[in-house]
Design a protein around this motif. Structure first.
Motif, PDB file in Angstrom:
ATOM      1  N   UNK A  91       0.844  -1.190   0.000  1.00 21.27           N
ATOM      2  CA  UNK A  91       0.000   0.000   0.000  1.00 21.27           C
ATOM      3  C   UNK A  91       0.892   1.259   0.000  1.00 21.27           C
ATOM      4  N   UNK A  92       2.083   1.115   0.597  1.00 16.75           N
ATOM      5  CA  UNK A  92       3.030   2.234   0.676  1.00 16.75           C
ATOM      6  C   UNK A  92       4.032   2.220  -0.468  1.00 16.75           C
ATOM      7  N   UNK A  95       3.030   3.746  -3.675  1.00 20.35           N
ATOM      8  CA  UNK A  95       2.384   5.046  -3.537  1.00 20.35           C
ATOM      9  C   UNK A  95       3.424   6.164  -3.593  1.00 20.35           C
ATOM     10  N   UNK A 158      -1.352  10.397   1.676  1.00 20.75           N
ATOM     11  CA  UNK A 158      -1.232   8.946   1.447  1.00 20.75           C
ATOM     12  C   UNK A 158      -2.537   8.278   0.990  1.00 20.75           C
ATOM     13  N   UNK A 161      -3.530  10.566  -2.953  1.00 23.77           N
ATOM     14  CA  UNK A 161      -2.743  10.528  -4.182  1.00 23.77           C
ATOM     15  C   UNK A 161      -2.447   9.073  -4.536  1.00 23.77           C
TER      16      UNK A 161
ATOM     17  N   UNK B  22      -7.963  17.346  -5.052  1.00 20.76           N
ATOM     18  CA  UNK B  22      -7.053  17.370  -3.904  1.00 20.76           C
ATOM     19  C   UNK B  22      -7.233  18.633  -3.078  1.00 20.76           C
ATOM     20  N   UNK B 168      -6.174   5.116   6.651  1.00 14.53           N
ATOM     21  CA  UNK B 168      -5.441   4.442   5.595  1.00 14.53           C
ATOM     22  C   UNK B 168      -5.209   3.019   6.055  1.00 14.53           C
TER      23      UNK B 168
END
Lengths: 165, 170
Positions: A91-92, A95, A158, A161, B22, B168
């Motif tokens: 996931x990171x 990115x 995070x 984007x 954004x 997240x």
């Protein structure tokens, strides 16, 4: 190599714990990450602002004993940040906001390194109450503020984007 | 509830939530984070000093950071209001939101009162340092406010709208 590390990490029980094995763990780490953020940016930011020219009544050597709290904030965030990463490495890794955040943290580290290797820290340490910090220190302070605000920007971006946007 | 639905349907609320740019929700959330770092960061640094950390820092000049602290507060009041309008029916029915507001109000009160402890008159050598209780309360209440704010994305009614992702991963 990064890919192999991500795959290995994803298979660990740490990754399992973070990605829902213990549902409270992720929110708990997020809370600590924000407390660490406030400590780091607040404490380091005050030193940066003083070097730029705010609150000149404070002798710069006075900040020595406050800095461990900024380092503690950074340590909390490095640990909790790694835990997030372990929960879902790709996931990171996939990115761009994550890589920008890492770049900004590395630049902030370089900024601190230059502060020491150029001997600037000694001149800053000798800056007493009412005196201006050396020009180099003003630049280091301004760059530090910009970079840490940038780190917060990329961190906040995070989920957006390269994902929902 | 009708009122909250009405607020959520303001063109501004819809823009924040659904425009997909954004500049809308993500940037407002970023501003809210920068404001947090200013308000909580400066409050924490001043509270630590009053509690006895880094005594080489004289107390009176710390008062000059209050202007920036207030600027951070208003950034967060405004960005917070925008985030609230976009998600009114969810946030305003979540008890955690009211815990956060109580913590923020009490923490700001403690932080603002703490400023009196920074004045030169009270900072004479040998004098008992005032404001320790306020400093400890300010630190604890800011931790409470940040914790409640973070947990609003997890506890109680949580928005299912895809534009309102405030977390997240899991």
């Amino acid at each position: 190599m990064v890919h192999a590390f991500g795959t290995w990490l994803h298979g660990t029980s740490l990754s399992w714990a973070m990605s829902g094995g213990y549902p409270w763990l992720w929110p708990a780490c997020e809370t600590l990450h924000f407390i660490g953020l406030a400590l780091l940016v607040g404490v380091a930011g005050l030193l940066d602002l003083r070097m730029i020219g705010m609150a000149k009544g404070i002798p710069l050597a006075g900040f020595d004993r406050l800095m461990p709290w900024a380092i503690a904030g950074f340590a909390i965030n490095a640990v909790t940040g790694f835990l997030f990463f372990s929960g879902d490495p790709f996931q990171y890794l996939n990115n761009v906001a994550f890589w920008m955040k890492m770049l900004f943290i590395a630049l902030a580290g370089l900024n601190v390194l230059l502060f020491y290797v150029t001997g600037l820290h000694r001149r800053v340490h000798a800056t007493g109450a009412g005196e201006d910090a050396p020009t180099g220190a003003r630049i280091v302070g301004a760059v530090s503020l910009f970079l840490w605000i940038g780190v917060m920007y990329w961190g906040r971006m995070l989920p957006f984007i390269g994902n929902a946007f | 509830m009708d009122f909250l639905v009405w607020v959520e349907n303001w063109p501004f609320s819809i823009w924040v939530r659904e425009s997909g740019t954004l500049l809308a929700y993500p940037t407002i959330l970023f501003l809210h984070t920068v404001g947090l770092s200013i308000v909580v960061g400066i409050s924490a640094a001043i509270a630590l000093r009053v509690l006895g950390v880094a005594r080489a820092i004289p107390l009176p000049p710390l008062a000059s950071f209050y202007r920036l602290l207030w600027a951070g507060f208003w950034v967060n009041a405004l960005s917070g209001a925008a985030l609230l309008a976009a998600d009114a029916t969810t946030k305003l029915t979540n008890p955690v939101f009211y815990i956060k507001m109580a913590c923020v109000a009490l923490a700001m009160f403690a932080t603002v009162r703490l400023r009196r402890s920074l004045s030169a008159r009270l900072n004479q050598v040998g004098a008992r340092e005032p404001g320790r209780f306020l400093a400890a309360a300010s630190l604890a209440l800011w931790v409470g406010a940040v914790t409640a704010g973070r947990l609003m994305a997890y506890i109680g009614p949580v928005s299912g709208a895809p534009g309102l992702t405030n977390k997240f991963g899991r």
